[in-house]
Motif scaffolding. Structure first.
Motif, mmCIF file in Angstrom:
data_model
loop_
_atom_site.group_PDB
_atom_site.id
_atom_site.type_symbol
_atom_site.label_atom_id
_atom_site.label_comp_id
_atom_site.label_asym_id
_atom_site.label_seq_id
_atom_site.Cartn_x
_atom_site.Cartn_y
_atom_site.Cartn_z
ATOM 1 N N ASN A 243 0.412 -0.743 -0.112
ATOM 2 C CA ASN A 243 -0.119 -0.029 0.173
ATOM 3 C C ASN A 243 0.936 0.994 0.198
ATOM 4 O O ASN A 243 1.656 1.669 0.590
ATOM 5 C CB ASN A 243 -0.709 0.052 1.571
ATOM 6 N N THR B 65 -1.286 -0.977 -4.102
ATOM 7 C CA THR B 65 -2.668 -0.624 -3.606
ATOM 8 C C THR B 65 -2.312 1.158 -3.555
ATOM 9 O O THR B 65 -1.217 2.116 -2.843
ATOM 10 C CB THR B 65 -3.875 -0.755 -2.308
ATOM 11 N N GLU B 66 -3.549 1.696 -3.695
ATOM 12 C CA GLU B 66 -3.424 3.455 -3.634
ATOM 13 C C GLU B 66 -2.426 4.088 -3.679
ATOM 14 O O GLU B 66 -1.187 4.879 -3.490
ATOM 15 C CB GLU B 66 -3.093 3.545 -1.465
ATOM 16 N N VAL C 77 -5.309 1.134 -8.072
ATOM 17 C CA VAL C 77 -4.767 -0.157 -7.426
ATOM 18 C C VAL C 77 -3.886 -0.178 -9.353
ATOM 19 O O VAL C 77 -4.277 0.282 -9.955
ATOM 20 C CB VAL C 77 -5.527 -1.497 -7.839
ATOM 21 N N HIS D 182 -10.511 -2.926 -7.425
ATOM 22 C CA HIS D 182 -10.307 -4.495 -8.403
ATOM 23 C C HIS D 182 -9.266 -4.443 -10.111
ATOM 24 O O HIS D 182 -9.479 -3.514 -9.930
ATOM 25 C CB HIS D 182 -10.627 -5.381 -7.959
ATOM 26 N N TYR E 76 -8.695 -3.327 -3.267
ATOM 27 C CA TYR E 76 -8.665 -1.975 -2.505
ATOM 28 C C TYR E 76 -10.167 -1.288 -1.984
ATOM 29 O O TYR E 76 -10.706 -1.751 -2.200
ATOM 30 C CB TYR E 76 -7.574 -0.879 -2.706
ATOM 31 N N GLY F 93 -4.040 -7.001 -1.397
ATOM 32 C CA GLY F 93 -4.484 -6.602 -1.291
ATOM 33 C C GLY F 93 -4.649 -5.535 0.251
ATOM 34 O O GLY F 93 -4.373 -5.942 0.871
ATOM 35 N N ASP G 6 -3.177 -5.833 4.759
ATOM 36 C CA ASP G 6 -3.035 -6.203 3.736
ATOM 37 C C ASP G 6 -2.957 -7.764 3.555
ATOM 38 O O ASP G 6 -2.895 -8.866 4.895
ATOM 39 C CB ASP G 6 -1.654 -5.511 3.326
#
Length: 419
Positions: free
Chosen positions: A133, A159-160, A194, A218, A236, A273, A315
């Protein structure tokens, strides 16, 4: 007293106590009299007995019966203390081949089949998946890129990412290392997003679906590398708040639908994720509900170490319950991702998953070079002089053009690149 015993096998006189006559008579009526052992000997000393044995490799054991064990093939194992006389009798034999007996009844075997011994060995150069992340890659693109190169990561699930603006093309240039490519699914508004950064030597194909989900973001890809074919899903889930108007109940409804589709896929599956559940808190109702939803679809979550700086498991890495895709449980570590000012600005730890698949061979490409050491300096000077021989009537622009044309001609012949 003495009594004479007459049988079809033999006639023998023995001395017995008078009180045992009735017992002896009953024995004679019930069956033939067994021969008696002479005084001073042990009964059954030379009798060959069957001994049940258990033979196994790894975690599999097979029950069988060994024949031919008697007093003449027993040896004594002496202990360190030579004064001990009561050693353990042991028969030392070579381990026979393992057979599996398939029979209609437990007593009678119809046929036997030799089972090959399968020894599992770890892949020396395994395919590496890394989950992180980033909490925005815009100010830490170079740090993430260096992380991928230094650790030889083949698949980086991010992610993010916070991508989606007009300047993202510049960020992607710094984020994606040479020899890699990216699939990016940005959020339409600020935050989220993502992405998957993958090595170009791996066959990765972006998958699309008609299903839409409002509670999580996703990205799905089909990955083929050597003998491994899998579906990688990057998820996420933002934590619910008044601003995003997300609901946990609606999430589990969509999540169940999402798992129902992917649990039926024939290939291996990895879901990774940030789900923003405190999976380390067993009393948390939402965490229990999340784990139960995985179990209902034949999946399991295998991250067992905190992935957030506050000590929680947020996660995940989800695989099938009977999957052998990964060598072991993922490793959680902190790579200290820094921003452009060198300040650590990532509050999540990375997750490294090693697969039971070898890295694909690196892509080979041809590079053209010039061997300047092999150039004859004298010939080169004469070529330059011949090019600039007639420059009196040319102006400055003409001389420059003439020089470029002459140098190009020399590059085509004398300085031709070699591969």
């Amino acid at each position: 007293m003495f009594i004479t015993l007459t049988n079809k096998l033999y006639t023998k006189s023995v001395r017995i106590a008078s009180g045992s006559i009735s017992h002896l008579v009953n024995s004679i009526r019930n069956g033939p009299v067994k021969p008696l052992t002479r005084r001073g000997t042990k009964a059954g000393r030379s009798l060959i007995r069957k001994i049940k044995t258990v033979t196994g490799f790894s975690n599999t054991f097979y029950h069988s019966t060994q024949n031919g064990v008697h007093s003449r093939n027993l040896v004594s194992l002496k202990t360190d203390d030579q004064t001990q006389s009561n050693a353990i009798p042991v028969r030392i034999t070579q381990c026979p081949a393992i057979h599996r007996h398939c029979s209609l009844t437990p007593e009678h075997s119809t046929h036997s089949k030799v089972l090959p011994i399968i020894r599992r060995t770890q892949v020396i150069n395994p395919l590496k998946l890394y989950t992180l992340n980033c909490r925005s890659v815009k100010n830490k693109a170079l740090s993430v890129s260096d992380l991928i190169i230094s650790n030889e990561i083949d698949l980086a699930a991010l992610t993010e990412t916070w991508l989606g603006t007009d300047i993202d093309s510049i960020v992607l240039g710094d984020l994606v290392p040479e020899g890699y490519d990216i699939y990016n699914t940005p959020r339409k508004m600020r935050g989220g997003g993502v992405a998957l950064i993958y090595n170009k030597s791996i066959s990765v194909r972006l998958l699309t679906s008609d299903l839409t989900f409002t509670q999580f973001e996703h990205l799905e890809c089909a990955i083929i590398s050597q003998n491994t074919k899998l579906r990688l899903c990057i998820i996420y889930r933002p934590p619910p708040s008044k601003s995003n108007k997300l609901c946990v109940t609606t999430f589990f409804e969509e999540w169940s639908q999402y798992l129902s589709v992917h649990a039926l896929s024939p290939e291996e599956i990895i879901i990774t994720g940030d789900l923003n559940f405190h999976l380390d808190v067993q009393q948390d109702t939402n965490s229990q509900r999340f784990i139960q939803s995985l179990h209902e679809h034949g999946l399991k979550q295998i991250v067992d170490q905190p992935t957030h700086v506050r000590g929680h498991i947020l996660d995940v890495v989800v695989i099938r319950e009977n999957s052998r895709l990964l060598q072991a449980n993922p490793i959680v570590d902190d790579q200290y991702i820094c921003d452009s000012n060198g300040i650590v600005s990532c509050d999540h730890r990375g997750i490294t998953s090693l697969m039971n698949s070898t890295k694909p061979p690196r892509i080979q490409k041809t590079i053209s070079i010039r061997k300047y050491r092999n150039i004859d300096v004298g010939d080169f000077e004469r070529d330059i002089a011949s090019v600039l021989k007639t420059t009196c009537e040319l102006g400055l622009d003409g001389i420059v053009d003439l020089y470029h044309e002459g140098v190009k001609a020399m590059n085509m012949h004398r300085l031709k690149p070699r591969q």
